[in-house]
Enzyme design. Structure first.
Site, PDB file in Angstrom:
ATOM      1  N   ARG A  99       0.923  -1.159  -0.028  1.00  0.00           N
ATOM      2  CA  ARG A  99      -0.037  -0.030  -0.063  1.00  0.00           C
ATOM      3  C   ARG A  99       0.880   1.199   0.159  1.00  0.00           C
ATOM      4  O   ARG A  99       1.963   1.139   0.512  1.00  0.00           O
ATOM      5  CB  ARG A  99      -0.993  -0.116   1.016  1.00  0.00           C
ATOM      6  N   CYS A 115       0.347  18.861  13.926  1.00  0.00           N
ATOM      7  CA  CYS A 115       0.457  18.062  12.507  1.00  0.00           C
ATOM      8  C   CYS A 115       1.947  17.564  12.189  1.00  0.00           C
ATOM      9  O   CYS A 115       3.169  18.204  12.332  1.00  0.00           O
ATOM     10  CB  CYS A 115       0.243  18.899  11.554  1.00  0.00           C
ATOM     11  N   ARG A 117       3.097  16.721   9.422  1.00  0.00           N
ATOM     12  CA  ARG A 117       3.531  17.299   8.084  1.00  0.00           C
ATOM     13  C   ARG A 117       3.550  19.012   8.255  1.00  0.00           C
ATOM     14  O   ARG A 117       3.342  19.121   7.194  1.00  0.00           O
ATOM     15  CB  ARG A 117       2.605  16.641   7.155  1.00  0.00           C
ATOM     16  N   LYS A 320       4.026   1.812  11.767  1.00  0.00           N
ATOM     17  CA  LYS A 320       3.515   1.834  12.818  1.00  0.00           C
ATOM     18  C   LYS A 320       3.575   0.490  13.862  1.00  0.00           C
ATOM     19  O   LYS A 320       3.453  -0.458  13.183  1.00  0.00           O
ATOM     20  CB  LYS A 320       1.957   2.137  12.613  1.00  0.00           C
TER      21      LYS A 320
HETATM   22  C1  PLP Z   1      -0.225   4.550   8.076  1.00  0.00           C
HETATM   23  C2  PLP Z   1       0.306   4.531   6.764  1.00  0.00           C
HETATM   24  C3  PLP Z   1      -0.263   3.688   6.064  1.00  0.00           C
HETATM   25  C4  PLP Z   1      -1.363   2.726   6.134  1.00  0.00           C
HETATM   26  O1  PLP Z   1      -1.323   1.888   7.339  1.00  0.00           O
HETATM   27  P1  PLP Z   1      -2.440   1.048   7.701  1.00  0.00           P
HETATM   28  O2  PLP Z   1      -1.769   0.369   8.852  1.00  0.00           O
HETATM   29  O3  PLP Z   1      -2.536   0.049   6.602  1.00  0.00           O
HETATM   30  O4  PLP Z   1      -3.700   1.871   8.075  1.00  0.00           O
HETATM   31  C5  PLP Z   1       0.305   3.503   4.764  1.00  0.00           C
HETATM   32  N1  PLP Z   1       1.560   4.161   4.249  1.00  0.00           N
HETATM   33  C6  PLP Z   1       2.092   4.943   5.343  1.00  0.00           C
HETATM   34  C7  PLP Z   1       3.454   5.561   4.632  1.00  0.00           C
HETATM   35  C8  PLP Z   1       1.593   5.170   6.414  1.00  0.00           C
HETATM   36  O5  PLP Z   1       2.046   6.144   7.352  1.00  0.00           O
HETATM   37  S1  SF4 Z   2      -2.666  17.217   7.650  1.00  0.00           S
HETATM   38 FE1  SF4 Z   2      -3.977  19.010   8.097  1.00  0.00          FE
HETATM   39  S2  SF4 Z   2      -5.756  18.020   9.053  1.00  0.00           S
HETATM   40 FE2  SF4 Z   2      -4.128  16.549   9.309  1.00  0.00          FE
HETATM   41  S3  SF4 Z   2      -2.986  16.634  11.332  1.00  0.00           S
HETATM   42 FE3  SF4 Z   2      -1.841  18.078   9.338  1.00  0.00          FE
HETATM   43  S4  SF4 Z   2      -2.958  20.026   9.556  1.00  0.00           S
HETATM   44 FE4  SF4 Z   2      -4.466  18.722  10.776  1.00  0.00          FE
END
Ligand code: PLP
Ligand code: SF4
Length: 357
Positions: A99, A115, A117, A320
């Site tokens: 994925r 955030c 990001r 994760k």
């Molecule tokens: C969180 C994440 C996903 C999705 O992880 P799931 O455990 O399948 O929900 C996929 N790629 C990245 C880079 C992520 O940070």
């Molecule tokens: S991506 Fe946007 S909505 Fe999501 S945590 Fe960051 S600032 Fe909040």
């Protein structure tokens, strides 16, 4: 104009945030601080989310109003999860085998102070071009192992319906992509974005999942309940990803109320994230024991459906990692028979034994 576009256009930023906060009677110095931080990290609060603040410094305030502590964080990193390194093409993170996370907008309807990001959302120089999106789609096309595409950002629902549909259509046309997910804070931060028209469009691209982002029961309103109902009625399975935040939701009672209210609006609590080591967010990070205490307070005490996975997104891009309170407390071996019995603790702390075959 759609109601959500109007609300978005009326959002406050570092230039006019004082207008948003008049009723809280801040000093000039406090306003100056907020503006200073807002110049360093993007600041945006739309009038809907602003309206959820009940008093200065509460759980909603802390999530959206800049705090001088952001500038004092010397520990955090700009990209602790090494997302940029794990992007084979810009804006597409391929960390797991099957994925990808596809960043298709760098805008949000509010900028959360915590955030992950922070390095890219809301920065004009990090806007995502159509050519970047096309490169991402090509990458997905050329990688047959990708069966799950997660649209993220920023917030993908900041795109117009047409732009979003363009992306969904391209991805849906790829044979090996089984499911599409959208990560969006709109049902919480600007629920007016969820219109009938949007739902009709989304429903064409099933199987589609939406993970939203509520952190506190104060964010659950009649507008957000309505938004989630519309999405659920469109056949979209809804999950929620919360971030564990000091002073916001680091409390078992608050989290229990949140997860129960999420289930009422057909949203399944999915993840509870330990806050990432992101520069400017040090003041939000909690101890791990707090997250474990929350999970322990939910498991068994309320519907199993309500219990999210508590995870740390490993610094360095390891993905994760789930954390669980300990329920397996030991094992016993019978000398004579050679049989093993494991010793378990239930949610109430009572001990039970389970003989292994
Ligand atoms: C969180 C994440 C996903 C999705 O992880 P799931 O455990 O399948 O929900 C996929 N790629 C990245 C880079 C992520 O940070
Ligand atoms: S991506 Fe946007 S909505 Fe999501 S945590 Fe960051 S600032 Fe909040």
């Amino acid at each position: 104009m759609d109601a959500w576009k109007k609300l978005l256009a009326e959002s406050y930023d570092e230039k006019n945030i004082e207008k948003a906060l008049t009723k809280f009677h801040l000093s000039t110095k406090e306003i100056e601080e907020i503006k200073k931080v807002g110049a360093a990290y993007p600041l945006r609060v739309n009038p809907y989310y602003l309206g959820l603040i009940k008093k200065k410094g509460d759980a909603v305030w802390k999530q959206c109003i800049a705090d001088e502590q952001e500038l004092k964080d010397t520990e955090g990193l700009s990209d602790p999860l090494h997302e940029e390194e794990q992007s084979p093409v810009p804006g597409l993170i391929h960390r797991y085998p099957d994925r990808v996370l596809f960043l298709c907008s760098n805008q949000c309807s509010m900028y959360c102070r915590f955030c992950t990001r922070k390095r890219r959302v809301g920065h004009p120089d990090r806007e995502i071009s159509l050519s970047q999106i096309m490169k991402g789609i090509d990458y997905i096309k050329n990688h047959k192992e990708i069966r799950d595409v997660i649209l993220s950002g920023g917030d993908p629902l900041m795109l117009s319906n047409d732009k979003l549909e363009f992306i969904l259509k391209q991805i849906r046309a790829i044979k090996h992509v089984q499911i599409i997910r959208i990560g969006t804070r709109m049902p919480c931060a600007l629920p007016q974005r969820i219109t009938k028209k949007l739902c009709r469009m989304l429903a064409k691209y099933h199987p589609l999942y939406i993970n939203t982002h509520f952190n506190h029961p104060q964010e659950i309103t009649k507008e957000s309940i309505n938004a989630c109902s519309m999405l659920a009625d469109a056949g979209i399975a809804l999950g929620n990803q919360s971030v564990l935040l000091k002073g916001v939701n680091d409390n078992p009672k608050i989290m229990k109320e949140l997860v129960q209210k999420l289930l009422i609006m057909r949203v399944k609590p999915y993840y509870l994230y330990q806050a990432d080591i992101v520069k400017g967010t040090r003041h939000f990070r909690t101890e791990i024991s707090k997250g474990l205490e929350i999970i322990h307070s939910l498991q068994g005490f309320t519907s199993g459906m309500a219990v999210p996975h508590y995870v740390i997104d490993a610094p360095g891009g390891g993905g994760k990692i789930p954390l669980l309170p300990t329920y397996l407390i030991g094992e016993k071996k019978d000398r004579k028979s050679g049989k093993t019995t494991i010793v378990l603790k239930n949610y109430e702390g009572k001990t039970y034994e389970y003989p292994l075959p």
